[in-house]
Design a protein around this motif. Structure first.
Motif, PDB file in Angstrom:
ATOM      1  N   GLU A 121       0.844  -1.185   0.000  1.00  0.00           N
ATOM      2  CA  GLU A 121       0.000   0.000   0.000  1.00  0.00           C
ATOM      3  C   GLU A 121       0.882   1.237   0.000  1.00  0.00           C
ATOM      4  N   LEU A 122       0.313   2.354  -0.434  1.00  0.00           N
ATOM      5  CA  LEU A 122       0.999   3.641  -0.465  1.00  0.00           C
ATOM      6  C   LEU A 122       0.236   4.620   0.412  1.00  0.00           C
ATOM      7  N   ALA A 151      -4.796  12.531   8.623  1.00  0.00           N
ATOM      8  CA  ALA A 151      -4.079  13.350   7.639  1.00  0.00           C
ATOM      9  C   ALA A 151      -3.373  12.503   6.603  1.00  0.00           C
ATOM     10  N   LYS A 152      -3.792  11.236   6.436  1.00  0.00           N
ATOM     11  CA  LYS A 152      -3.166  10.336   5.475  1.00  0.00           C
ATOM     12  C   LYS A 152      -4.203   9.751   4.529  1.00  0.00           C
ATOM     13  N   LEU A 153      -3.811   9.613   3.276  1.00  0.00           N
ATOM     14  CA  LEU A 153      -4.577   8.890   2.271  1.00  0.00           C
ATOM     15  C   LEU A 153      -3.879   7.556   2.021  1.00  0.00           C
ATOM     16  N   ILE A 154      -4.577   6.449   2.217  1.00  0.00           N
ATOM     17  CA  ILE A 154      -3.997   5.112   2.089  1.00  0.00           C
ATOM     18  C   ILE A 154      -4.612   4.450   0.855  1.00  0.00           C
ATOM     19  N   VAL A 155      -3.751   3.998  -0.071  1.00  0.00           N
ATOM     20  CA  VAL A 155      -4.190   3.379  -1.316  1.00  0.00           C
ATOM     21  C   VAL A 155      -3.561   1.989  -1.411  1.00  0.00           C
ATOM     22  N   PRO A 156      -4.314   0.894  -1.239  1.00  0.00           N
ATOM     23  CA  PRO A 156      -3.770  -0.460  -1.415  1.00  0.00           C
ATOM     24  C   PRO A 156      -3.480  -0.721  -2.903  1.00  0.00           C
ATOM     25  N   VAL A 157      -2.311  -1.283  -3.190  1.00  0.00           N
ATOM     26  CA  VAL A 157      -1.895  -1.534  -4.570  1.00  0.00           C
ATOM     27  C   VAL A 157      -1.270  -2.916  -4.673  1.00  0.00           C
ATOM     28  N   ILE A 158      -1.192  -3.412  -5.903  1.00  0.00           N
ATOM     29  CA  ILE A 158      -0.472  -4.646  -6.231  1.00  0.00           C
ATOM     30  C   ILE A 158       0.506  -4.283  -7.350  1.00  0.00           C
ATOM     31  N   ALA A 187      -0.945  26.437  -3.242  1.00  0.00           N
ATOM     32  CA  ALA A 187      -1.104  25.087  -3.782  1.00  0.00           C
ATOM     33  C   ALA A 187      -0.952  24.051  -2.675  1.00  0.00           C
ATOM     34  N   PRO A 188      -1.920  23.131  -2.524  1.00  0.00           N
ATOM     35  CA  PRO A 188      -1.781  22.063  -1.519  1.00  0.00           C
ATOM     36  C   PRO A 188      -0.765  21.022  -1.988  1.00  0.00           C
ATOM     37  N   ILE A 189       0.021  20.505  -1.052  1.00  0.00           N
ATOM     38  CA  ILE A 189       1.066  19.524  -1.351  1.00  0.00           C
ATOM     39  C   ILE A 189       0.604  18.162  -0.853  1.00  0.00           C
ATOM     40  N   ILE A 190       0.399  17.230  -1.770  1.00  0.00           N
ATOM     41  CA  ILE A 190       0.066  15.839  -1.453  1.00  0.00           C
ATOM     42  C   ILE A 190       1.246  14.990  -1.897  1.00  0.00           C
ATOM     43  N   ALA A 191       1.925  14.338  -0.962  1.00  0.00           N
ATOM     44  CA  ALA A 191       3.168  13.641  -1.296  1.00  0.00           C
ATOM     45  C   ALA A 191       3.294  12.368  -0.470  1.00  0.00           C
ATOM     46  N   LEU A 192       4.164  11.450  -0.958  1.00  0.00           N
ATOM     47  CA  LEU A 192       4.448  10.210  -0.239  1.00  0.00           C
ATOM     48  C   LEU A 192       5.509  10.408   0.828  1.00  0.00           C
ATOM     49  N   THR A 193       6.396  11.381   0.622  1.00  0.00           N
ATOM     50  CA  THR A 193       7.463  11.631   1.592  1.00  0.00           C
ATOM     51  C   THR A 193       6.875  11.964   2.956  1.00  0.00           C
ATOM     52  N   ASP A 194       7.474  11.376   3.997  1.00  0.00           N
ATOM     53  CA  ASP A 194       7.041  11.522   5.399  1.00  0.00           C
ATOM     54  C   ASP A 194       5.740  10.787   5.691  1.00  0.00           C
ATOM     55  N   ALA A 195       5.155  10.092   4.702  1.00  0.00           N
ATOM     56  CA  ALA A 195       3.959   9.284   4.943  1.00  0.00           C
ATOM     57  C   ALA A 195       4.219   7.812   4.643  1.00  0.00           C
ATOM     58  N   THR A 196       4.899   7.521   3.545  1.00  0.00           N
ATOM     59  CA  THR A 196       5.304   6.158   3.195  1.00  0.00           C
ATOM     60  C   THR A 196       6.776   5.987   3.553  1.00  0.00           C
ATOM     61  N   PRO A 197       7.155   4.930   4.268  1.00  0.00           N
ATOM     62  CA  PRO A 197       8.554   4.777   4.664  1.00  0.00           C
ATOM     63  C   PRO A 197       9.460   4.463   3.482  1.00  0.00           C
ATOM     64  N   ASN A 198      10.742   4.825   3.637  1.00  0.00           N
ATOM     65  CA  ASN A 198      11.822   4.493   2.701  1.00  0.00           C
ATOM     66  C   ASN A 198      11.618   5.097   1.314  1.00  0.00           C
ATOM     67  N   VAL A 199      11.126   6.349   1.254  1.00  0.00           N
ATOM     68  CA  VAL A 199      11.058   7.071  -0.014  1.00  0.00           C
ATOM     69  C   VAL A 199      12.409   7.750  -0.233  1.00  0.00           C
ATOM     70  N   GLU A 200      13.162   7.255  -1.208  1.00  0.00           N
ATOM     71  CA  GLU A 200      14.509   7.761  -1.443  1.00  0.00           C
ATOM     72  C   GLU A 200      14.478   9.135  -2.104  1.00  0.00           C
ATOM     73  N   CYS A 201      13.597   9.336  -3.076  1.00  0.00           N
ATOM     74  CA  CYS A 201      13.500  10.636  -3.733  1.00  0.00           C
ATOM     75  C   CYS A 201      12.089  10.796  -4.284  1.00  0.00           C
ATOM     76  N   GLU A 202      11.649  12.054  -4.384  1.00  0.00           N
ATOM     77  CA  GLU A 202      10.344  12.390  -4.935  1.00  0.00           C
ATOM     78  C   GLU A 202      10.473  13.703  -5.689  1.00  0.00           C
ATOM     79  N   VAL A 203      10.433  13.638  -6.991  1.00  0.00           N
ATOM     80  CA  VAL A 203      10.573  14.800  -7.853  1.00  0.00           C
ATOM     81  C   VAL A 203       9.314  14.906  -8.709  1.00  0.00           C
TER      82      VAL A 203
END
Length: 414
Positions: A121-122, A151-158, A187-203
């Protein structure tokens, strides 16, 4: 006088010489005798056996590790290695409508790569007050639904494998909200950083679009905003649109984007109070309106009953559906959780897809009032109806429900 030798004589002499040499070697072999065994030149105590560890070094291991895998991954770090995520996002903020009824549609698309194991999941961090309109993904887990947890959006994925020990998935988040102009919008910022662990980079890349060109947008650029201005010609093809006004890139999702938004159709009326010391204009005398003659009172016995006037039936005229800023792309039949139809509409300017049911508002004051298998009817606040006619193949619709396993007939068609 000596006579020269012929070729036959030379060949005879060479063969005779070879025969004599072979016979001599044969005689020596037959008369050869082995020498008697002598005493050893090296004492037996100094002769040591070979090192047995060399067999372990030269021996080959079995193929169990590569065929059965077991607990060890031959091409990765195994379960002990932590998962790493690499994210590239494409964001578009689309301002539509007029000053009276304006809307903001923000679409966030995340291309996620992960290694060496897929993520189940993300998680996305959400700004305060953000209302998620829709979440779509081809790699979404059909057995689990997305949801918001604080304050989190959780999306299960495969995630799907791309290479050995590399996986990918794509998630799109849509946010739609009303907009009051003029305003200073952040502009609102919706990102995986600080929410999903082990995100190396987000550009990613951000574009600002105004379909119909109804707004004046000015960016409040700051040196510490974390954004880099991008030419509209260099925008990636998935974000390219004729309505784009601004474009930026970022290297980390901690940027700050502030826009001053004003409507081009807004008019301002300024009243100027009279200055002191000036006399107001004299009032002109006007004649009073003539008095209307009153009807005499009816004589008793001659009253006539008032006739009931039939109510006027106002039938609104049908509007031209081609004049609307969107068009019909598909009609989808949905069977779960209940049978119903859904209209897929596409914005002509921005290319934005909108999925609407009966009763949903499309934009401004337009609302979907009817969806059939071959037509969609949209009405405005004044009662004018716009009909989109079209027949679509069943390949765009969901599969019908399977018949009952006990032998009963399938559910009735709608």
């Amino acid at each position: 006088m000596a006579r020269q030798m012929t070729k036959e004589q030379v060949a005879f002499l060479v063969g005779a010489a070879l025969f004599v040499w072979v016979m001599i070697k044969l005689a020596l072999f037959l008369t050869h005798q082995d020498r008697p065994a002598g005493s050893p030149m090296v004492p037996a105590a100094t002769v040591l056996p070979g090192d047995g560890a060399i067999s372990d070094f030269l021996g080959t291991h079995g193929l169990d590790t590569y065929l059965e895998r077991g607990d060890k991954h031959p091409f990765g770090g195994g379960p002990s290695q932590s998962r790493q995520l690499f994210v590239r996002s494409a964001i578009v903020h689309c301002f539509t409508g007029y000053s009276a009824s304006s809307n903001l549609i923000s679409r966030y698309t995340y291309e996620c790569r992960m290694s060496p194991t897929p993520a189940p999941e993300l998680s996305f961090r959400l700004p305060a007050g953000t209302q998620i309109t829709d979440v779509t993904s081809r790699e979404a887990d059909p057995n689990r639904k997305w949801g918001v947890d604080g304050a989190k959006l959780i999306v299960p994925v495969i995630p799907v494998p791309t290479k050995r020990a590399y996986y990918r998935c794509q998630v799109t988040v849509v946010v739609q909200a009303p907009l009051k102009v003029p305003t200073l919008w952040t502009a609102p910022i919706i990102a995986l950083t600080d929410a999903t662990p082990n995100v190396e980079c987000e550009v990613g890349c951000i574009t600002i679009a105004t379909p119909g060109d109804h707004f004046d947008i000015t960016a409040k650029d700051a040196p510490s905003s974390g954004l880099t201005r991008l030419a509209l010609e260099a925008v990636p093809k998935e974000l390219a649109a004729t309505s784009n006004k601004l474009a930026y890139t970022f290297r980390h999702p901690n940027y700050s984007l502030i826009l001053d938004i004003k409507s081009k159709h807004a008019t301002t009326v300024v009243s100027v109070p009279p200055t002191k010391g000036t006399n107001p204009a004299p009032l002109k005398a006007t004649n009073p309106p003539p008095l209307k003659a009153t009807d005499p009172p009816p004589v008793k016995g001659t009253e006539t009953e008032p006739k009931d006037e039939a109510p006027k039936l106002v039938i609104p005229k049908a509007g031209d559906a081609e004049s609307l800023p969107f068009k019909l792309a598909a009609i989808v039949r949905i069977h779960e959780p209940e049978p119903r139809r859904q209209a897929v509409l596409r914005n002509k300017d921005s290319g934005e897809y909108m999925r609407k049911f009966e009763g949903d508002t499309v934009m401004d004051d337009l609302r979907v009032v009817s969806i059939t298998d071959d037509a969609v009817v949209v009405a405005d606040s004044k009662g004018k109806h716009y009909k989109f006619a079209g027949r679509f193949e069943d390949m765009y619709n969901a599969a019908p429900p399977a018949p009952d396993k006990k032998g009963g007939p399938p559910p009735a068609k709608r």
